[in-house]
Design a protein around this motif. Structure first.
Motif, PDB file in Angstrom:
ATOM      1  N   ARG A 101      15.508  52.610  89.584  1.00 34.46           N
ATOM      2  CA  ARG A 101      16.103  51.887  88.645  1.00 34.46           C
ATOM      3  C   ARG A 101      15.140  52.035  87.569  1.00 34.46           C
ATOM      4  O   ARG A 101      14.619  50.875  86.993  1.00 34.46           O
ATOM      5  N   HIS A 102      14.954  52.965  86.955  1.00 30.44           N
ATOM      6  CA  HIS A 102      13.960  53.370  86.176  1.00 30.44           C
ATOM      7  C   HIS A 102      14.126  52.868  84.825  1.00 30.44           C
ATOM      8  O   HIS A 102      13.446  52.576  83.852  1.00 30.44           O
ATOM      9  N   SER A 103      15.495  52.735  84.382  1.00 30.52           N
ATOM     10  CA  SER A 103      15.994  52.217  83.084  1.00 30.52           C
ATOM     11  C   SER A 103      15.593  50.881  82.582  1.00 30.52           C
ATOM     12  O   SER A 103      15.017  50.559  81.694  1.00 30.52           O
ATOM     13  N   ASP A 104      15.616  49.933  83.784  1.00 29.90           N
ATOM     14  CA  ASP A 104      15.144  48.352  83.580  1.00 29.90           C
ATOM     15  C   ASP A 104      13.570  48.365  83.713  1.00 29.90           C
ATOM     16  O   ASP A 104      12.897  47.670  82.829  1.00 29.90           O
ATOM     17  N   HIS A 105      12.927  49.435  84.389  1.00 34.16           N
ATOM     18  CA  HIS A 105      11.610  49.410  84.427  1.00 34.16           C
ATOM     19  C   HIS A 105      11.101  49.763  83.026  1.00 34.16           C
ATOM     20  O   HIS A 105       9.930  49.072  82.355  1.00 34.16           O
ATOM     21  N   HIS A 106      11.595  50.564  82.223  1.00 35.95           N
ATOM     22  CA  HIS A 106      11.221  50.752  81.063  1.00 35.95           C
ATOM     23  C   HIS A 106      11.571  49.894  79.875  1.00 35.95           C
ATOM     24  O   HIS A 106      10.916  49.516  78.813  1.00 35.95           O
ATOM     25  N   TYR A 107      12.499  48.899  80.274  1.00 35.29           N
ATOM     26  CA  TYR A 107      13.029  47.951  79.302  1.00 35.29           C
ATOM     27  C   TYR A 107      12.162  46.837  79.596  1.00 35.29           C
ATOM     28  O   TYR A 107      11.826  45.961  78.746  1.00 35.29           O
ATOM     29  N   LYS A 108      11.721  46.552  80.958  1.00 32.03           N
ATOM     30  CA  LYS A 108      10.736  45.264  81.186  1.00 32.03           C
ATOM     31  C   LYS A 108       9.712  45.795  82.206  1.00 32.03           C
ATOM     32  O   LYS A 108       9.738  45.697  83.305  1.00 32.03           O
ATOM     33  N   PRO A 109       8.658  46.360  81.735  1.00 33.85           N
ATOM     34  CA  PRO A 109       7.610  47.075  82.321  1.00 33.85           C
ATOM     35  C   PRO A 109       7.000  46.417  83.402  1.00 33.85           C
ATOM     36  O   PRO A 109       6.669  47.052  84.417  1.00 33.85           O
TER      37      PRO A 109
END
Length: 380
Positions: free
Chosen positions: A301-309
């Motif tokens: 779920r890497h998209s969210d990780h970069h959005y909310k690290p």
């Protein structure tokens, strides 16, 4: 997509992620048995989860992102207890294999290749989770895990370069369109530590300090990595040290294979004068495959990780295709494809071109993006 209620602090809720601890008895069994059993660890991480992803389907549910840390105790405990678990597994194998008369040379190599796969697929992924937390204890534990694979500069690069400049020419981890994994891996091996060093130098310079300062984290990196090498030498002699270095190299290779998959061909729009658009969910590949997300603690779920690290892994959100590009399979299967560049290009290049049409129809010339010829971001 559904939003789940806030989880309670129960072991049962976290238990599916604890599957990684099965690697400890598997490693011991493989070392004891020898023969083709030494391939048990890579078979677990790759083959088994390839199959489980194919039959396990997708998980599109989202936990409540406002869940307090207190409700995630057992999830967080897993990443912390993995540190002594991996140390026991890695150095236990160094001690055992260097004295095991029933293991031949190829069996020892196979055993430590498998250990490297686990150190990379689990250990560095857990280190990544720990390094993003504000708690100093967790950050130190993340440093210890990275030192066990001799890749400590990953911390500096990931926090000071990758998250700031993903999808731009300043981030070597962002794989370029049509760039094969093997070429990408060689580029990362030499450029990532250099860029990490430069990022820390810029950070210290802002404080009026040089790289000789005690605040330079590379001193800590050197001390921790030196301690790991010394321990491997003490436990296993030259042979044990060589096997330890082998698992470290394989772990780095495993990490960079994942990095290659996460951002392949995805770039942020250049706005002119070294300015780039903000990072959005569209700048990372997403995968919703249930099984591999349990092993990799939702890294896909890497998209969210970069959005909310700093969001903890149980709370990472998934996105629909309208907001984030989707991988056709989970990381284990995609990793196999990436090792065969023609297969990878056949799978992924059409998806990258579709992504461009979907999100950036106004860009007519993608040549500078593909070749990494755009200006470096401001401040680099």
């Amino acid at each position: 997509m559904t939003t789940l209620p806030a989880p309670r602090a129960s072991l049962l809720a976290a238990l599916p992620y604890w599957v990684s601890l099965l690697t400890l008895p598997l490693a011991g069994f493989a070392a004891h048995m020898g023969g083709w059993w030494v391939l048990l660890l890579p078979a677990f991480a790759w083959l088994l989860f390839d199959i489980l992803d194919l039959v396990g389907g997708l998980d599109t549910s989202n936990a409540d992102p406002d869940t307090p840390d207190a409700a995630l105790f057992w999830h967080s405990l897993l990443t912390m207890i993995w540190v002594p678990a991996q140390a026991l597994m890695t150095f236990g194998l160094v001690f055992y294999a260097s004295r095991a008369g029933h293991l031949g040379g190829w069996e020892k190599i196979g055993l430590f290749v498998g250990q490297g796969v686990i150190s990379g697929a689990v250990g560095i992924v857990y280190a990544h989770e720990l390094l993003h937390q504000r708690n100093r204890v967790e950050r130190w534990l993340g440093d210890i895990l990275l030192a066990m694979v001799l890749w400590s500069p990953f911390r500096s690069h990931h926090l000071r370069v990758h998250h700031l400049h993903v999808g731009t020419p300043a981030d070597v981890v962002t794989a370029r369109y049509n760039e094969g994994f093997h070429r990408h891996f060689v580029r990362v091996l030499w450029q990532m530590p250099r860029d990490a060093w430069r990022a820390e130098a810029r950070m210290l310079a802002r404080k009026g300090l040089g790289m000789r300062s005690a605040e330079n984290p590379f001193w800590r990196y050197a001390a921790l990595q030196g301690a790991m090498l010394a321990l491997a030498l003490a436990l296993g002699g030259i042979e044990g040290l060589a096997l330890f270095v082998l698992q470290a190299f394989v772990a780095i290779w495993q990490l960079e294979l994942v990095n290659y998959i996460e951002h392949y061909g995805l770039t942020r729009k250049h706005l002119g004068d070294g300015r780039y658009e903000p990072v959005r969910p569209r700048h990372s590949w997403n995968a919703e495959h249930r099984a591999s997300n349990r092993l990799l603690i939702n890294l896909q779920r890497h998209s969210d990780h970069h959005y909310k690290p700093d969001r903890r892994y149980p709370l990472l959100q998934t996105y629909p295709p309208e907001e984030a590009p989707q991988l056709p399979q989970g990381y284990p299967i995609m990793g196999v494809a990436a090792l065969i560049p023609p297969v990878w290009r056949r799978m992924m290049n059409p998806r990258v071109r579709a992504w461009r049409r979907q999100f950036y129809p106004e860009i007519a010339d993608w040549g500078p993006y593909k070749r990494g010829e755009l200006p470096q971001p401001r401040g680099t």
